[in-house]
Design an enzyme around this catalytic site. Sequence first.
Site, PDB file in Angstrom:
ATOM      1  N   GLY A  16     -79.312  19.544 -31.864  1.00 15.28           N
ATOM      2  CA  GLY A  16     -78.110  19.325 -32.657  1.00 15.28           C
ATOM      3  C   GLY A  16     -77.384  20.628 -32.902  1.00 15.28           C
ATOM      4  N   GLY A  18     -74.282  22.597 -35.675  1.00 15.86           N
ATOM      5  CA  GLY A  18     -73.540  22.517 -36.924  1.00 15.86           C
ATOM      6  C   GLY A  18     -72.717  23.760 -37.116  1.00 15.86           C
ATOM      7  N   GLY A  19     -72.229  23.945 -38.356  1.00 14.01           N
ATOM      8  CA  GLY A  19     -71.351  25.072 -38.632  1.00 14.01           C
ATOM      9  C   GLY A  19     -72.027  26.422 -38.433  1.00 14.01           C
ATOM     10  N   VAL A  23     -79.499  24.024 -32.793  1.00 11.03           N
ATOM     11  CA  VAL A  23     -80.943  23.888 -32.942  1.00 11.03           C
ATOM     12  C   VAL A  23     -81.490  23.274 -31.657  1.00 11.03           C
ATOM     13  CG1 VAL A  23     -82.827  22.887 -34.288  1.00 11.03           C
ATOM     14  CG2 VAL A  23     -80.703  23.548 -35.429  1.00 11.03           C
ATOM     15  N   LYS A  38     -83.671  27.658 -34.124  1.00  9.83           N
ATOM     16  CA  LYS A  38     -82.296  27.618 -34.613  1.00  9.83           C
ATOM     17  C   LYS A  38     -81.619  28.956 -34.309  1.00  9.83           C
ATOM     18  CE  LYS A  38     -79.676  26.612 -38.845  1.00  9.83           C
ATOM     19  NZ  LYS A  38     -79.792  26.171 -40.260  1.00  9.83           N
ATOM     20  N   ASP A 131     -77.918  22.489 -51.791  1.00 12.65           N
ATOM     21  CA  ASP A 131     -77.250  21.607 -50.827  1.00 12.65           C
ATOM     22  C   ASP A 131     -78.141  20.409 -50.473  1.00 12.65           C
ATOM     23  OD1 ASP A 131     -75.079  20.813 -49.336  1.00 12.65           O
ATOM     24  OD2 ASP A 131     -75.612  22.000 -47.575  1.00 12.65           O
TER      25      ASP A 131
END
Length: 805
Positions: A16, A18-19, A23, A38, A131
């Site tokens: 995946g 993300g910002g 990963v 990551k 978060d």
Amino acid sequence: MIDETVSHYRILKILGSGGMGEVYLAEDTRLGRSVAVKFLSASYQYDKDRRERFLREARAASALRSPNVAAIYDIGEHEGAMYMAMEFCEGDLLSTMLEHGPLGVHQSIDIAIQVAGALDEAHSVGIVHRDIKSSNLIITPRGLVKVLDFGVAKMFVTPESTQEQSDERTVQLGKETAPGIILGTIAYMSPEQARGLGIDGRSDLYSLGVLLYEMLTRTLPFEGATTGDLLVSVLSKDPPSLAAYSTQIPAEMQWIVSKALRKDKTLRYQTARDFIIDLKNLASGLKTKMLPPETQSERHPGAEAPRARAAKKSSGPRSRKRKSVDSIAVLPLINSTDNPDFEYLSDGITESLINTLSRIPKLRVMARSTVFKYKGRDIDPQRVGAELNVRAVFTGRLRRVGEKFLFGAELVDVNDGSLLWGEQYTRRLSGILSLQDEISADIGEKLRLKLSTGERRKLAKRATENTEAYELYLRGRFHWSKWTEDGLRESIAFFEQALSKDPSFALAYSGLAAAYGVLSYFNPDTAQAHGAILQAKACAHRALELDEAQAESHLVLGNMANFNDWDFPTAERELRLAIELNPSLSDAHQSYSMSLMNQCRFDEAIAEMELAVELDPLSVPANMGWGFLLFNIGRYGEALTQISKSIELEPTISLAENDPTFHIAHQLLGGCLEQLRKYEEAVAEYLTMIREWPGKAEMSKAVLQAFFETGMSGFWRRFAEFAPELVERRLITPLFAACVYASIGDKDGAFEWIEKALGARLPSLSHIQADPRFETLRSDPRFDDVLRRMGVSRKEQLDSGLSSN
């Protein structure tokens, strides 16, 4: 990156992105295990802040030893790119699971307990996640929860810590809208986090409350079309009740979620461990309810839910022969006219059907306040029938074609979903008067209800022959049902217009009596309340002169006798008459229970209140009354659950700023928690019950300081100093002030406030014999003197084991 080797990690595939970066799934060639690697995005390799956040995540997660936190194995750089090797957690993101619908209560509790366990570990070493959200949780195939992404984690000052708290703010709002400007996700943020104030572990617990709400409903509690709208919602609005999504969610869960989502962090859960304890207690209670009856601990028969008793009676193999229908729920008629002005018509016909059918002997009809909870919702009749424990469900739809109205009606068998009966009716507005009679007759015939000649005559009797008067009456009932001060006054205007068309319209007088009765009870102005009482009595008597079978008018007179005149014999006579005329009138059973409770006739009061809740399970007043009764007989644990349930349900009473329901509910919750020795939670409820006023912050600070120094005794002594001003501002009643003084042993002060309550003829004074908070005053001769001047005979408290919790 696929097939490349980074240090001793062979990259296999991407998992995946993300910002912050990507990963990958990789193989640890040294230990022969799967890991997740990551990488910080290349565009951030020279961004000092991003690199620091990446390192912070590694340090924060590696400091934790919780099975619910993804372990960090290694950190390094590869060709200038920072990477982190961590535990590979095979499973599904919780956010992905929720795409298929809300989770069950048990699964939600299990996940929340595991997340809280991870937070407990983090908070113990001074780390706050900041978060917590569904997209940061992985659920493994074996149900283990893994908390991810400590990228926005930060250290905070713990009681054992000596480090200074950073000045870093959680939210940095500017003109930019790119990801990363807001550290965390707004919809899950605590109010203090959203405002950029200092945070601690309680902010994570707030986010866990949001997550729990989301798991149970598949909806976030706070929403907005824009970032600004969402922030306003988080900072100032309360989320919809969980009951709005499912009545299967227990009241205790609403209590837990509401506590977690309190705006003031001093009033929400203070530690993750406290959160876990409440969740485990709820899980244990739910498991107990699922056990066979013979394995459960023995309970007083009054504590058993009416629906559970009904289920016992209906247990056993199902007969192939269709059983007779003995209970029905009439759901609100759907207004499909595309004209909201006809809402009064669809609602009025629904209510008229309920009232007509409720007069049929041996047919249990669910009350208006319960069935109208389903208004505007897409519902399945079988599911509703199961929730309300009825055998049949009536549904209908109102459409308009030209000058005519089309009414489609169906009666569904809850057991198998089959259609018992269906019909279409066409009427002009002038013919609406006969519609409810025809539908009621058709339902009665279909159900093969055996009625005597007198009963048939009573059902066929019309309240008025004037169509215009009847339409005005329906408009009046529509506004009355809003239970707001403006709504009640509008209803009075319509009832009076109806009477101008038909002066012998008893039902309109009964409506006036009910409206004035409610206004009298909730009006803090003694003179105005007294005037409304006189009007309510006059209208009720006039209604009975015109039609002695008006159960609602007997109910009004019974309530006036109980709460205003303290005339318990008259109250009993009037309320028993109301029940005799309409056995399905939940309000009458509830009021009779309150009258019996006021006389300390607790066994009888329990039986009547059970009937009230059985007939109207979603009624706020019925559930609140049941909780108050349990409180007065000392069953504080059950009372806590019941009162929490009443708060969970949508409020039905909101008379401007004078709504006492909020005050009473939190006052009683505080009393239950105090008796259960949950003192900090009790104090929070006592402060919640007091509405905002200029001196509240100063008062809260003073009484909290007294509590932390000397416990509840100090709290009440300091509270007593504010009592005169609170009473003057009508934030508490003189009777509650008397409770405060009684709790600190100041009998003179307590009786002084009781005298003021007596002078104002406060309705709540009718409870003085049953309320355990006045126990210390009962041996004083002044107590008997107060009862004598109220015209009430002294009743000794029953000693039948009811007072054991």
